[in-house]
Design an enzyme around this catalytic site. Structure first.
Site, PDB file in Angstrom:
ATOM      1  N   LYS A  42       2.086   2.509   9.157  1.00  0.00           N
ATOM      2  CA  LYS A  42       3.092   1.886   9.969  1.00  0.00           C
ATOM      3  C   LYS A  42       3.051   0.356   9.797  1.00  0.00           C
ATOM      4  CE  LYS A  42       1.981   5.427  13.328  1.00  0.00           C
ATOM      5  NZ  LYS A  42       1.180   5.697  14.546  1.00  0.00           N
ATOM      6  N   GLY A  43       1.932  -0.105   9.240  1.00  0.00           N
ATOM      7  CA  GLY A  43       1.632  -1.538   9.220  1.00  0.00           C
ATOM      8  C   GLY A  43       2.640  -2.426   8.523  1.00  0.00           C
ATOM      9  N   GLU A  97       3.190  -3.385   1.376  1.00  0.00           N
ATOM     10  CA  GLU A  97       1.962  -3.175   2.141  1.00  0.00           C
ATOM     11  C   GLU A  97       1.773  -4.292   3.168  1.00  0.00           C
ATOM     12  OE1 GLU A  97      -0.195  -1.467   3.324  1.00  0.00           O
ATOM     13  OE2 GLU A  97      -1.752  -0.752   1.984  1.00  0.00           O
ATOM     14  N   ASP A  98       1.016  -4.003   4.214  1.00  0.00           N
ATOM     15  CA  ASP A  98       0.689  -5.055   5.166  1.00  0.00           C
ATOM     16  C   ASP A  98      -0.475  -5.905   4.649  1.00  0.00           C
ATOM     17  OD1 ASP A  98      -1.158  -2.982   5.423  1.00  0.00           O
ATOM     18  OD2 ASP A  98      -0.962  -2.774   7.591  1.00  0.00           O
ATOM     19  N   ASP A 101      -7.086  -4.725   1.063  1.00  0.00           N
ATOM     20  CA  ASP A 101      -8.480  -5.073   1.359  1.00  0.00           C
ATOM     21  C   ASP A 101      -9.345  -4.541   0.215  1.00  0.00           C
ATOM     22  OD1 ASP A 101     -10.892  -5.687   2.548  1.00  0.00           O
ATOM     23  OD2 ASP A 101     -10.705  -4.299   4.216  1.00  0.00           O
ATOM     24  N   LYS A 129      -6.745  -9.719   1.120  1.00  0.00           N
ATOM     25  CA  LYS A 129      -8.156 -10.054   1.374  1.00  0.00           C
ATOM     26  C   LYS A 129      -8.892  -9.839   0.072  1.00  0.00           C
ATOM     27  CE  LYS A 129      -9.149  -8.380   6.040  1.00  0.00           C
ATOM     28  NZ  LYS A 129      -9.914  -7.345   6.761  1.00  0.00           N
ATOM     29  N   PHE A 150     -11.306  -9.478  10.219  1.00  0.00           N
ATOM     30  CA  PHE A 150     -10.436  -8.398  10.679  1.00  0.00           C
ATOM     31  C   PHE A 150      -9.270  -9.006  11.449  1.00  0.00           C
ATOM     32  CE2 PHE A 150      -8.874  -4.805  13.075  1.00  0.00           C
ATOM     33  CZ  PHE A 150      -8.813  -3.860  12.053  1.00  0.00           C
ATOM     34  N   ASP A 157      -2.913  -3.245  12.975  1.00  0.00           N
ATOM     35  CA  ASP A 157      -3.433  -2.734  14.243  1.00  0.00           C
ATOM     36  C   ASP A 157      -4.951  -2.721  14.294  1.00  0.00           C
ATOM     37  OD1 ASP A 157      -3.709  -0.508  12.334  1.00  0.00           O
ATOM     38  OD2 ASP A 157      -4.317   0.644  14.098  1.00  0.00           O
ATOM     39  N   ARG A 163       0.014  -4.164  17.021  1.00  0.00           N
ATOM     40  CA  ARG A 163       1.023  -4.224  15.954  1.00  0.00           C
ATOM     41  C   ARG A 163       2.206  -5.101  16.347  1.00  0.00           C
ATOM     42  NH1 ARG A 163      -0.174  -0.224  12.146  1.00  0.00           N
ATOM     43  NH2 ARG A 163      -1.013   1.725  12.969  1.00  0.00           N
TER      44      ARG A 163
HETATM   45  P1  IMP Z   1      -7.726  -0.808   1.626  1.00  0.00           P
HETATM   46  O1  IMP Z   1      -7.525   0.598   1.137  1.00  0.00           O
HETATM   47  O2  IMP Z   1      -9.154  -1.084   1.961  1.00  0.00           O
HETATM   48  O3  IMP Z   1      -7.148  -1.863   0.705  1.00  0.00           O
HETATM   49  O4  IMP Z   1      -7.023  -0.914   3.035  1.00  0.00           O
HETATM   50  C1  IMP Z   1      -5.679  -1.080   3.214  1.00  0.00           C
HETATM   51  C2  IMP Z   1      -5.326  -0.688   4.625  1.00  0.00           C
HETATM   52  O5  IMP Z   1      -6.422  -0.938   5.506  1.00  0.00           O
HETATM   53  C3  IMP Z   1      -4.188  -1.506   5.163  1.00  0.00           C
HETATM   54  O6  IMP Z   1      -2.948  -0.902   4.921  1.00  0.00           O
HETATM   55  C4  IMP Z   1      -4.502  -1.591   6.635  1.00  0.00           C
HETATM   56  O7  IMP Z   1      -3.944  -0.489   7.306  1.00  0.00           O
HETATM   57  C5  IMP Z   1      -6.005  -1.481   6.713  1.00  0.00           C
HETATM   58  N1  IMP Z   1      -6.665  -2.793   6.896  1.00  0.00           N
HETATM   59  C6  IMP Z   1      -7.420  -3.465   6.027  1.00  0.00           C
HETATM   60  N2  IMP Z   1      -7.855  -4.626   6.533  1.00  0.00           N
HETATM   61  C7  IMP Z   1      -7.351  -4.683   7.786  1.00  0.00           C
HETATM   62  C8  IMP Z   1      -7.422  -5.684   8.838  1.00  0.00           C
HETATM   63  O8  IMP Z   1      -8.025  -6.759   8.733  1.00  0.00           O
HETATM   64  N3  IMP Z   1      -6.765  -5.376   9.972  1.00  0.00           N
HETATM   65  C9  IMP Z   1      -6.063  -4.217  10.155  1.00  0.00           C
HETATM   66  N4  IMP Z   1      -5.958  -3.284   9.203  1.00  0.00           N
HETATM   67  C10 IMP Z   1      -6.597  -3.518   8.025  1.00  0.00           C
END
Ligand code: IMP
Length: 181
Positions: A42-43, A97-98, A101, A129, A150, A157, A163
């Site tokens: 949803k982000g 994407e939001d 990470d 990130k 974070f 969220d 959100r």
């Molecule tokens: P990844 O698979 O680790 O790259 O994570 C991506 C997803 O993790 C994003 O779409 C977010 O939903 C969540 N995410 C990663 N870092 C954060 C953060 O700092 N705050 C909130 N959600 C995060």
């Protein structure tokens, strides 16, 4: 809600300005194409809604839900909660994407969209990130590089809350510390 925010990292004004720039760049890069934006629920909803206003060529938007993020650490497991409603065969896709990470979500979704026959898959993310990365993947359009903290707001969220904040902020550690111990 605001009492849980340590500081504002990216203001609403900055997000709007950056969305205009990325929208203009996408309009230029896809001038002779019709991109399908695949917004990850949803982000990415607030960012996708902002960004698409500044794309001035024909485009379409679709939604997918693949999140499996629980608490503040990536589980590494990605579930498809909602798949695409249409075929993307031979389409030029831009995943919206939001935040990127570890990159695991993006890598999996990118591979999935190619396996569904997409011609090309690029990525637009509001936040990056870079220090969190564990897989080799980069976004093509990045709103803001942020430190390894974070963050919540503007779609992001913590346990489904925050959100609706109109900016990206850093969550106070005491809000999630107990869950990580
Ligand atoms: P990844 O698979 O680790 O790259 O994570 C991506 C997803 O993790 C994003 O779409 C977010 O939903 C969540 N995410 C990663 N870092 C954060 C953060 O700092 N705050 C909130 N959600 C995060």
């Amino acid at each position: 809600m605001l009492e849980n925010i340590k500081k504002v990292l990216v203001s609403q004004e900055a997000i709007i300005e950056r969305s205009k720039e990325i929208g203009a760049q996408i309009s230029k890069d896809y001038a002779d194409k019709m991109p399908v934006l695949v917004a990850l629920l949803k982000g990415s909803v607030p960012f996708a809604a902002e960004l698409m206003k500044y794309i001035d060529i024909d485009m379409e938007i679709e939604f997918m839900d693949v999140s499996s993020y629980e608490g503040t650490k990536s589980t590494g497991e990605i579930k498809i909660i909602k798949d695409l409603d249409r075929s993307i065969k031979d389409c030029d896709v831009i995943i919206v994407e939001d935040i990127v990470d570890t990159g695991k979500t993006l890598k999996t979704v990118k591979e999935l969209l190619y396996s569904k026959g997409a011609k090309d898959v690029k990525v637009a993310t509001l936040l990056d990130k870079k220090y969190g990365r564990v897989v080799d993947i980069e976004a093509d359009y990045v709103g803001f590089d942020i430190p390894d903290e974070f963050v919540v707001g503007y779609g992001l969220d913590f346990n489904q809350k925050f959100r609706n904040l109109p900016f990206v902020g850093v969550l106070k550690e005491e809000c999630y510390r107990s869950e990580n111990e």
